[in-house]
Write an enzyme that holds these catalytic residues in place. Structure first.
Site, PDB file in Angstrom:
ATOM      1  N   ASP A 180       1.380   3.840   2.842  1.00 24.70           N
ATOM      2  CA  ASP A 180       1.974   3.301   3.778  1.00 24.70           C
ATOM      3  C   ASP A 180       3.250   3.400   3.682  1.00 24.70           C
ATOM      4  O   ASP A 180       4.301   3.357   4.821  1.00 24.70           O
ATOM      5  CB  ASP A 180       0.777   2.497   4.662  1.00 24.70           C
ATOM      6  CG  ASP A 180      -0.278   2.348   4.721  1.00 24.70           C
ATOM      7  OD1 ASP A 180      -0.695   3.274   4.971  1.00 24.70           O
ATOM      8  OD2 ASP A 180      -0.645   1.019   4.958  1.00 24.70           O
ATOM      9  N   GLY A 229     -12.133   1.122  -7.583  1.00 24.86           N
ATOM     10  CA  GLY A 229     -12.364   0.158  -8.713  1.00 24.86           C
ATOM     11  C   GLY A 229     -12.060  -0.046  -9.591  1.00 24.86           C
ATOM     12  O   GLY A 229     -13.008  -0.588 -10.639  1.00 24.86           O
ATOM     13  N   GLU A 231      -5.309  -7.373  -6.492  1.00 27.49           N
ATOM     14  CA  GLU A 231      -3.643  -7.665  -6.814  1.00 27.49           C
ATOM     15  C   GLU A 231      -3.319  -8.628  -5.698  1.00 27.49           C
ATOM     16  O   GLU A 231      -2.444  -9.953  -6.513  1.00 27.49           O
ATOM     17  CB  GLU A 231      -3.090  -6.959  -6.185  1.00 27.49           C
ATOM     18  CG  GLU A 231      -1.323  -7.288  -6.748  1.00 27.49           C
ATOM     19  CD  GLU A 231      -0.298  -5.352  -6.365  1.00 27.49           C
ATOM     20  OE1 GLU A 231      -0.380  -5.220  -8.227  1.00 27.49           O
ATOM     21  OE2 GLU A 231       0.032  -5.647  -5.386  1.00 27.49           O
ATOM     22  N   ARG A 240       1.240  -1.302  -0.386  1.00 25.52           N
ATOM     23  CA  ARG A 240      -0.024  -0.205   0.419  1.00 25.52           C
ATOM     24  C   ARG A 240       0.797   1.305   0.269  1.00 25.52           C
ATOM     25  O   ARG A 240       2.217   1.992   0.838  1.00 25.52           O
ATOM     26  CB  ARG A 240      -1.042   0.151   0.861  1.00 25.52           C
ATOM     27  CG  ARG A 240      -1.733   1.101   0.796  1.00 25.52           C
ATOM     28  CD  ARG A 240      -3.045   0.914   0.208  1.00 25.52           C
ATOM     29  NE  ARG A 240      -3.515   1.670   0.132  1.00 25.52           N
ATOM     30  CZ  ARG A 240      -4.601   2.458   0.379  1.00 25.52           C
ATOM     31  NH1 ARG A 240      -5.132   2.043   1.553  1.00 25.52           N
ATOM     32  NH2 ARG A 240      -5.105   4.058  -0.388  1.00 25.52           N
TER      33      ARG A 240
END
Length: 394
Positions: free
Chosen positions: A35, A65, A99, A32
């Protein structure tokens, strides 16, 4: 009921398809960005590149989306390893979860190995999807379809069930980066170097890919998984079993390779075989350890019965691999997960000789192959010894 009959009805026969393509990347990084992109991932990527490890790092993060692009999916497929860094907001991202589903799909197919890194989060919270992870999924359930969210949950649970690295146990990120890079480097070196067993097998990648579906290392089932490897004569099945053992043993708390069960139990009471397993595996009756046991060259049903006595000591996720040249033995024992290690085909050997530049009569090759793998390999070795010149084979 046979102790082996609890297994599913799936039997996979070795595919004769062409070997998979050579991976383009050593490592695919999943993370991510919010982060860790400018901190942990930046350090990890730099260290991997410094070690000449081909690493894919996506510098874009799709909007909510949007679907994963074919290019990104191809990058996952063309990698040997995926390092998934689970951080505080990883599960909040629908992109990251999509993913992860793709990554775990390739892991389940046996074409990708995943290394979880829990960065600033408790693996238990991720596995059980509680506290902050629970809140994140509650939001997903109000916006996304039930089936899609369920697939995300399953992928995250499967990942968290795999032994990984937790940064909560280490205060220094640089030390953690070094440890992860070193581990990956070791794993890559192992797969790059031909092993004694693997180098003698034609199309080892095809064998491993098919066998990985039977091994199902990420299965959440609590029973002991018993798999048979059967082949008519030759050393192929034993070499394959040893290669599999060396490549997956690190996933287990305890492991043992019984090189020749036939010899161990010869002229001895079957209790000796039982004691031999206990001695090598070193598990207590109530230890519940995850165990890998490979029993090579089994030729009697009594041997299987003796081995089965130990299964009650094995914990969830344990795997037992049995090799034999007697297919009926596996049937009688109720072992339903069976991999058929076929003999080297005429076509594969002919291609091998062409690669080596030999001029040999195809009829001679076909004749030798019909007599079995051992003789074929001896004949091949004889030809290799005279590779500097032409030898007529009649």
């Amino acid at each position: 009921m046979s102790p082996f009959s609890l297994l599913s009805d799936r039997t996979i026969q070795m595919s004769s398809s062409t070997p998979p393509t050579i991976p383009k990347y050593d490592v695919f990084l999943s993370f991510r960005g919010l982060d860790t992109r400018r901190s942990f991932i930046s350090f990890l990527y730099k260290e991997l590149v410094r070690r000449n490890i081909r690493t894919f790092k996506d510098d874009k993060e799709l909007e909510s989306g949007r679907k994963i692009s074919p290019e990104l999916e191809r990058a996952i497929e063309e990698s040997k390893f995926a390092v998934v860094v689970i951080s505080a907001n990883y599960a909040a991202s629908t992109w990251c979860l999509q993913e992860l589903v793709k990554i775990m799909d390739f892991v389940n197919k046996g074409s990708l190995t995943v290394i979880p890194v829990f960065h600033g989060v408790d693996p238990c919270h991720v596995r059980r999807q509680i506290q902050k992870v629970a809140v994140q999924f509650e939001k997903h359930e109000t916006r996304e379809g039930r089936e899609k969210v369920l697939s995300w949950r399953q992928a995250l649970t499967n990942l968290a069930n795999i032994s990984g690295v937790c940064t909560l146990k280490c205060e220094d990120d640089s030390m953690m980066v070094d440890e992860i890079a070193k581990r990956i480097s070791t794993l890559i070196d192992t797969t790059r170097k031909p092993t004694r067993t693997g180098s003698s097998l034609v199309g080892i990648d095809v064998h491993m890919k098919a066998l990985s579906r039977l091994l199902d290392l990420n299965s959440s089932k609590k029973s002991v998984r018993v798999i048979g490897i059967w082949g008519r004569g030759g050393n192929g099945r034993s070499a394959l079993a040893e290669f599999v053992y060396k490549n997956i043993c690190q996933h287990f708390e305890s492991h043992c390779f019984l090189e020749n069960v036939k010899r161990i139990s010869h002229d001895r009471h079957m209790s000796h075989l039982h004691q031999e397993v206990l001695k090598r595996v070193q598990v207590e009756s109530n230890s519940n350890q995850k165990v890998l046991l490979v029993a090579n060259e089994v030729n009697k049903l009594e041997q299987l019965d003796a081995l089965a006595e130990d299964f009650s000591c094995f914990g969830p996720g344990s795997i037992v691999i049995i090799t034999t040249q007697d297919k009926q033995l596996l049937v009688s024992a109720g072992i339903k997960l069976v991999y058929e290690a076929e003999l080297l085909t005429f076509q594969k050997v002919r291609e091998l000789f062409r690669q080596l530049g030999f001029r040999v009569r195809e009829r001679a090759i076909e004749s030798v192959l019909c007599k079995g793998t051992n003789l074929a390999m001896k004949w091949l070795g004889c030809c290799l010894r005279v590779r500097s010149g032409y030898r007529k084979v009649s």
